[in-house]
Design an enzyme around this catalytic site. Structure first.
Site, PDB file in Angstrom:
ATOM      1  N   GLN A  10     -90.180   4.576 -28.977  1.00  0.00           N
ATOM      2  CA  GLN A  10     -89.500   4.682 -27.690  1.00  0.00           C
ATOM      3  C   GLN A  10     -90.271   5.604 -26.752  1.00  0.00           C
ATOM      4  O   GLN A  10     -90.811   6.623 -27.177  1.00  0.00           O
ATOM      5  CB  GLN A  10     -88.078   5.209 -27.895  1.00  0.00           C
ATOM      6  CG  GLN A  10     -87.119   4.759 -26.825  1.00  0.00           C
ATOM      7  CD  GLN A  10     -85.669   4.903 -27.263  1.00  0.00           C
ATOM      8  OE1 GLN A  10     -85.359   4.851 -28.438  1.00  0.00           O
ATOM      9  NE2 GLN A  10     -84.775   5.092 -26.315  1.00  0.00           N
ATOM     10  N   SER A  95     -91.131   5.996 -35.418  1.00  0.00           N
ATOM     11  CA  SER A  95     -89.678   5.911 -35.283  1.00  0.00           C
ATOM     12  C   SER A  95     -89.220   4.455 -35.303  1.00  0.00           C
ATOM     13  O   SER A  95     -89.366   3.782 -36.316  1.00  0.00           O
ATOM     14  CB  SER A  95     -89.211   6.661 -34.026  1.00  0.00           C
ATOM     15  OG  SER A  95     -87.811   6.797 -34.008  1.00  0.00           O
ATOM     16  N   LEU A  96     -88.707   3.913 -34.176  1.00  0.00           N
ATOM     17  CA  LEU A  96     -88.283   2.512 -34.193  1.00  0.00           C
ATOM     18  C   LEU A  96     -89.436   1.587 -34.570  1.00  0.00           C
ATOM     19  O   LEU A  96     -89.234   0.488 -35.100  1.00  0.00           O
ATOM     20  CB  LEU A  96     -87.703   2.098 -32.840  1.00  0.00           C
ATOM     21  CG  LEU A  96     -88.687   1.670 -31.747  1.00  0.00           C
ATOM     22  CD1 LEU A  96     -88.979   0.173 -31.792  1.00  0.00           C
ATOM     23  CD2 LEU A  96     -88.196   2.061 -30.389  1.00  0.00           C
ATOM     24  N   ARG A 120     -78.950   0.374 -34.267  1.00  0.00           N
ATOM     25  CA  ARG A 120     -79.530   1.725 -34.337  1.00  0.00           C
ATOM     26  C   ARG A 120     -79.463   2.416 -32.982  1.00  0.00           C
ATOM     27  O   ARG A 120     -79.081   3.589 -32.875  1.00  0.00           O
ATOM     28  CB  ARG A 120     -80.982   1.613 -34.818  1.00  0.00           C
ATOM     29  CG  ARG A 120     -81.706   2.926 -35.075  1.00  0.00           C
ATOM     30  CD  ARG A 120     -83.085   2.599 -35.639  1.00  0.00           C
ATOM     31  NE  ARG A 120     -83.875   3.785 -35.977  1.00  0.00           N
ATOM     32  CZ  ARG A 120     -84.738   4.386 -35.167  1.00  0.00           C
ATOM     33  NH1 ARG A 120     -84.914   3.921 -33.930  1.00  0.00           N
ATOM     34  NH2 ARG A 120     -85.432   5.436 -35.572  1.00  0.00           N
ATOM     35  N   HIS A 204     -83.647  12.241 -34.327  1.00  0.00           N
ATOM     36  CA  HIS A 204     -84.343  12.802 -35.492  1.00  0.00           C
ATOM     37  C   HIS A 204     -83.965  14.253 -35.778  1.00  0.00           C
ATOM     38  O   HIS A 204     -84.817  15.124 -35.951  1.00  0.00           O
ATOM     39  CB  HIS A 204     -85.861  12.656 -35.336  1.00  0.00           C
ATOM     40  CG  HIS A 204     -86.295  11.226 -35.265  1.00  0.00           C
ATOM     41  ND1 HIS A 204     -86.213  10.376 -36.352  1.00  0.00           N
ATOM     42  CD2 HIS A 204     -86.776  10.486 -34.240  1.00  0.00           C
ATOM     43  CE1 HIS A 204     -86.636   9.180 -35.985  1.00  0.00           C
ATOM     44  NE2 HIS A 204     -86.961   9.210 -34.707  1.00  0.00           N
ATOM     45  N   GLN A 253     -84.756   8.439 -42.087  1.00  0.00           N
ATOM     46  CA  GLN A 253     -85.561   8.568 -40.879  1.00  0.00           C
ATOM     47  C   GLN A 253     -84.722   8.932 -39.649  1.00  0.00           C
ATOM     48  O   GLN A 253     -85.194   9.605 -38.743  1.00  0.00           O
ATOM     49  CB  GLN A 253     -86.310   7.245 -40.659  1.00  0.00           C
ATOM     50  CG  GLN A 253     -87.305   7.233 -39.529  1.00  0.00           C
ATOM     51  CD  GLN A 253     -87.113   6.016 -38.654  1.00  0.00           C
ATOM     52  OE1 GLN A 253     -86.022   5.775 -38.141  1.00  0.00           O
ATOM     53  NE2 GLN A 253     -88.162   5.237 -38.491  1.00  0.00           N
TER      54      GLN A 253
END
Length: 319
Positions: A10, A95-96, A120, A204, A253
């Site tokens: 992102q 991440s994503l 998510r 996170h 995560q």
């Protein structure tokens, strides 16, 4: 194999991304059509026409970035002969982007990945009231120094390292007041810059536990296969292939640190010399140069990048 395929996270989104690929290549267009069908809406219209504020919503940005990455990969497969199973020593995503990596490696279906990322994004946004959390970039401090700053700033609240991006760039996340303290403490400890980030939630960190719970439930309902190339996990910074472990690490995560610096260093240590950033932007390509001496980053996001990527892959095979 000396190549790794990496997938952005992102922040790399931009209105219009992927449109030139979809206009030029049916393989790319088919990906966007499938993502729209999986979500039951025209996310593609938001990706290509905006407005930017709508695309930036976490629930849209996450599946959108994944769609662009997989569309790009499909074109690389069709036009440049790329094969994850044959050509990639590892796949990894920020991440994503870890979901994009798994879709690329055939571990998750495209439709499941789109739905998981929509879930998510919504869950991460809902986990913390708007304004209650924050994230800040600390520039010019190494990971250990940033961890010390976060620990000192917490004062009974949540403040932890969210992203260790490498090149002296660490992002901290947590309660707004604690992150504000971290910015001031970091400046006093020699950070070149310390600044709040324009994000809508503190990703996170422990405050994301409700989102982690939602993802555990969602991931339990989908099939995860062994990936065609090993996945370098965000939370482990080492390679994994077992579907049950992949599922578990995807849940971790959500609240854990994205260990990108260590992940790239691990891949370089395993012989990777070329890192293909597949999808929107060039953030990961810039980070590679700061983390792995001599490594080459190759950003592939539009029609004009395909030929150069083909040449770079050929060079990787000859290395």
């Amino acid at each position: 194999m000396t190549a790794a395929f990496t997938f952005p996270g992102q922040g790399s989104q931009a209105v219009g991304m992927g449109k030139a690929l979809a206009d030029a290549f049916p393989a790319a267009r088919a990906v966007f059509d499938e993502v729209d069908a999986a979500l039951g809406e025209k996310l593609t219209a938001t990706i290509w026409d905006g407005p930017a504020e709508t695309l930036q919503l976490t629930e849209n940005a996450q599946p959108a970035l994944m769609a662009v990455s997989i569309a790009t990969l499909r074109v690389l497969e069709a036009e440049a002969g790329f094969s994850v199973g044959r050509d990639a020593a590892f796949v990894a995503g920020h991440s994503l982007g870890e979901y994009s990596a798994l879709a690329a490696a055939g571990s998750l279906t495209l439709s499941d990945t789109a739905r998981l990322l929509r879930t998510r994004g919504l869950a991460m946004q809902k986990a913390v009231p708007v304004g209650a959390g924050a994230m800040a970039a600390l520039l010019g401090l190494d990971y250990e120094a940033a961890m010390e700053v976060a620990g000192e700033a917490a004062q009974g609240q949540v403040c932890q390292a969210a992203n260790d991006n490498g090149g002296g760039q660490v992002v901290v996340s947590g309660d707004k007041a604690a992150v504000d303290r971290a910015v001031e403490i970091a400046k006093g400890k020699g950070a070149k810059r310390a600044m709040l980030l324009p994000v809508s939630a503190p990703f996170h960190c422990k405050l994301m536990q409700p989102a982690a719970d939602a993802m555990a439930e969602a991931l339990a309902k989908v099939t995860i296969k062994a990936p065609a190339a090993p996945l370098v996990s965000n939370v482990l910074a080492t390679a994994i292939t077992d579907p049950d472990e992949i599922r578990r690490r995807l849940v971790e995560q959500v609240t854990g640190t994205v260990r990108w610096r260590e992940s790239v260093a691990y891949m370089a240590g395993q012989g990777v010399t070329r890192f293909f950033e597949i999808g929107a932007g060039k953030v990961l390509t810039g980070l590679v140069k700061r983390i792995a001496d001599g490594a080459v980053g190759v950003a592939v996001g539009g029609p004009n990048d395909i030929a150069a990527a083909k040449d770079a892959l050929a060079a990787a095979k000859q290395a």
